[in-house]
Design a protein around this motif. Sequence first.
Motif, short mmCIF file in Angstrom:
data_model
loop_
_atom_site.label_atom_id
_atom_site.label_comp_id
_atom_site.label_asym_id
_atom_site.label_seq_id
_atom_site.Cartn_x
_atom_site.Cartn_y
_atom_site.Cartn_z
N ARG A 31 0.85 -1.18 0.00
CA ARG A 31 0.00 0.00 0.00
C ARG A 31 0.90 1.24 0.00
O ARG A 31 1.68 1.44 0.93
CB ARG A 31 -0.93 0.00 1.21
CG ARG A 31 -1.88 -1.19 1.24
CD ARG A 31 -2.77 -1.17 2.48
NE ARG A 31 -3.61 0.01 2.54
CZ ARG A 31 -4.78 0.13 1.91
NH1 ARG A 31 -5.24 -0.87 1.17
NH2 ARG A 31 -5.49 1.23 2.00
N GLU A 32 0.78 2.04 -1.06
CA GLU A 32 1.63 3.22 -1.22
C GLU A 32 0.78 4.47 -1.42
O GLU A 32 -0.14 4.47 -2.24
CB GLU A 32 2.57 3.05 -2.41
CG GLU A 32 3.44 1.82 -2.33
CD GLU A 32 4.59 1.87 -3.30
OE1 GLU A 32 5.01 2.99 -3.66
OE2 GLU A 32 5.06 0.81 -3.72
N PRO A 33 1.06 5.54 -0.68
CA PRO A 33 0.32 6.79 -0.88
C PRO A 33 0.68 7.43 -2.22
O PRO A 33 1.85 7.44 -2.62
CB PRO A 33 0.78 7.67 0.29
CG PRO A 33 2.12 7.11 0.68
CD PRO A 33 2.07 5.65 0.39
N VAL A 34 -0.32 7.92 -2.95
CA VAL A 34 -0.09 8.57 -4.24
C VAL A 34 -0.88 9.87 -4.28
O VAL A 34 -1.88 10.04 -3.59
CB VAL A 34 -0.50 7.67 -5.42
CG1 VAL A 34 0.37 6.42 -5.49
CG2 VAL A 34 -1.97 7.27 -5.33
N ARG A 35 -0.42 10.79 -5.10
CA ARG A 35 -1.12 12.07 -5.28
C ARG A 35 -0.99 12.48 -6.74
O ARG A 35 0.11 12.41 -7.31
CB ARG A 35 -0.56 13.15 -4.38
CG ARG A 35 -1.24 14.51 -4.56
CD ARG A 35 -0.64 15.54 -3.64
NE ARG A 35 -0.92 15.24 -2.26
CZ ARG A 35 -2.03 15.59 -1.62
NH1 ARG A 35 -2.98 16.26 -2.27
NH2 ARG A 35 -2.22 15.28 -0.36
N ALA A 36 -2.08 12.87 -7.35
CA ALA A 36 -2.09 13.35 -8.72
C ALA A 36 -2.57 14.79 -8.74
O ALA A 36 -3.63 15.10 -8.17
CB ALA A 36 -3.00 12.49 -9.60
N SER A 37 -1.79 15.66 -9.37
CA SER A 37 -2.20 17.07 -9.47
C SER A 37 -3.02 17.32 -10.72
O SER A 37 -3.56 18.41 -10.89
CB SER A 37 -0.96 17.96 -9.48
OG SER A 37 -0.13 17.63 -10.57
N GLY A 38 -3.10 16.29 -11.59
CA GLY A 38 -3.90 16.41 -12.79
C GLY A 38 -4.90 15.29 -12.88
O GLY A 38 -5.29 14.70 -11.87
N THR A 39 -5.30 14.96 -14.08
CA THR A 39 -6.34 13.95 -14.29
C THR A 39 -5.79 12.61 -14.75
O THR A 39 -6.54 11.76 -15.22
CB THR A 39 -7.37 14.45 -15.31
OG1 THR A 39 -6.70 14.78 -16.53
CG2 THR A 39 -8.11 15.66 -14.77
N THR A 40 -4.47 12.42 -14.66
CA THR A 40 -3.88 11.11 -14.95
C THR A 40 -2.90 10.74 -13.86
O THR A 40 -2.29 11.61 -13.23
CB THR A 40 -3.15 11.08 -16.31
OG1 THR A 40 -2.09 12.03 -16.29
CG2 THR A 40 -4.09 11.34 -17.45
N LEU A 41 -2.77 9.45 -13.64
CA LEU A 41 -1.82 8.92 -12.66
C LEU A 41 -1.17 7.70 -13.28
O LEU A 41 -1.86 6.75 -13.65
CB LEU A 41 -2.54 8.53 -11.37
CG LEU A 41 -1.68 7.96 -10.25
CD1 LEU A 41 -0.78 9.02 -9.65
CD2 LEU A 41 -2.56 7.34 -9.17
N THR A 42 0.15 7.71 -13.44
CA THR A 42 0.86 6.62 -14.09
C THR A 42 1.76 5.90 -13.10
O THR A 42 2.56 6.54 -12.41
CB THR A 42 1.71 7.11 -15.27
OG1 THR A 42 0.84 7.71 -16.24
CG2 THR A 42 2.47 5.97 -15.93
N VAL A 43 1.59 4.61 -13.02
CA VAL A 43 2.42 3.77 -12.17
C VAL A 43 3.31 2.92 -13.07
O VAL A 43 2.82 2.28 -14.00
CB VAL A 43 1.55 2.84 -11.29
CG1 VAL A 43 2.41 1.91 -10.47
CG2 VAL A 43 0.66 3.67 -10.39
N THR A 44 4.61 2.94 -12.83
CA THR A 44 5.54 2.19 -13.66
C THR A 44 6.36 1.24 -12.79
O THR A 44 6.95 1.67 -11.81
CB THR A 44 6.50 3.13 -14.41
OG1 THR A 44 5.73 4.04 -15.20
CG2 THR A 44 7.41 2.35 -15.34
N LEU A 45 6.34 -0.04 -13.15
CA LEU A 45 7.09 -1.06 -12.43
C LEU A 45 7.95 -1.85 -13.41
O LEU A 45 7.52 -2.10 -14.54
CB LEU A 45 6.14 -2.03 -11.72
CG LEU A 45 5.32 -1.49 -10.55
CD1 LEU A 45 4.33 -2.55 -10.10
CD2 LEU A 45 6.22 -1.10 -9.40
#
Length: 427
Positions: A31-45
């Motif tokens: 479980r990782e906290p995330v924040r998006a300042s726009g309307t997209t959120l990209t997770v890269t692994l």
Amino acid sequence: MKRFLTAAFVLALGTASAADLRIYPSFAEVREPVRASGTTLTVTLPEAAWAGIIPGTLDLDGLAFSSAVQRLEATWLASLEGKAVYLRREGEGAEAVTLVRARDLLVKDAAGRYRTVRFEDLSFDVLPPVNPQSPVQSLTFTLPQAGAGTLSYLTRAVTWSPRYTLKASTGGAQLSALADIRNGTELPYDVKGTELYAGDVDVQGSPQPVPMPLVRAEAADAAGFATSAPKINSLGELRGLYRYALSTPFTLPANAVVTLPFITPKLTSFERYAGLNTYFTPQNASGTMSRFYRFKAGERLPGGPLTVREEGRIVGQTNVSETAKGAEVEFSLGNDPDVRYSRTAQLVGSEKDSKGNVVKTTYKVTYTFESSKDRPVRAEVTETVGGRRIVIDAAPARQNQAQAELRVDVPAGGKASKGFTVVVDNS
């Protein structure tokens, strides 16, 4: 891991990811906290880490999204295609070449000639990431609005298990345990909060192959970590599971095992004895007894391997299954050649029906134990008897199966005998 708190949140290989971990014996919830300042959120692994994720478990908690798209991204090296890199030649300096294809390391030199080269012969103007030829998976969420939430997923690459040591001596015994927390991914974690769960939890999805850890980071010995190592505290029971929590944040390195002191349960009882578990037979028998141990602990024990030491020396290993507080743990560590037994089964009588068939038989079973030890030893025999109705030593037992139990103290270098009577009634 490096975090960009803009429109995208990127998990980059080689840096530590701040996360809460809920670790089970065969998987973990990250479980990782995330924040998006726009309307997209990209997770890269990286691909190696993505392989351990249980399909269909990656989710956003507290942050609504309208769609999510997963795709395989190009490698870091592929981003340099068409650009200048430097090729090192033995005995010569480095020459500038153009990287044509990252997939097979095809380059073009100043004369316009093409060749494939080795990656280790290349150098770059910028610092490459770890595993620059490895692909990455990206998952892009489309959000109705900016905000903060928690990225969560289940992975089989992070697990934990206890391992026990039973230290026995003439004065008694002590049970202690260590907790091994395994990270089989190439992603290190800066763990803020950690919970360990013991018990049987099934999750969906086929098990994925997990790389074997390459490093063991013993918490008690790691430089700079011993004084700040977290302690494991009990959180009690949750619907049949038992929960533990680490007292402080810690770092779980990539491809590593972190070992922490776990529990030291108080033993409410402890016994050693020479034992034999067998089945009733009208035939005589003889052999050696086995080295048995029996104990009860003052708290619940998660399942795990157990090493037994006598006077500081290893005398055997076994496995402890999930055990409730105060429940008995009993196990054998192999033959004890110093304690032998001989068994005789004497037919005392039988009864026949009107057709001449034997319907009831009575046996007198006698065990004689002989010990060559220099100290007294307890000998115990459990003999399982089958039949429609069983009577052992005049006490009726349950139908179909019963157990005869013998317990006798054998003197040092001496003998002892004890027996029982069995009535098998198949009428």
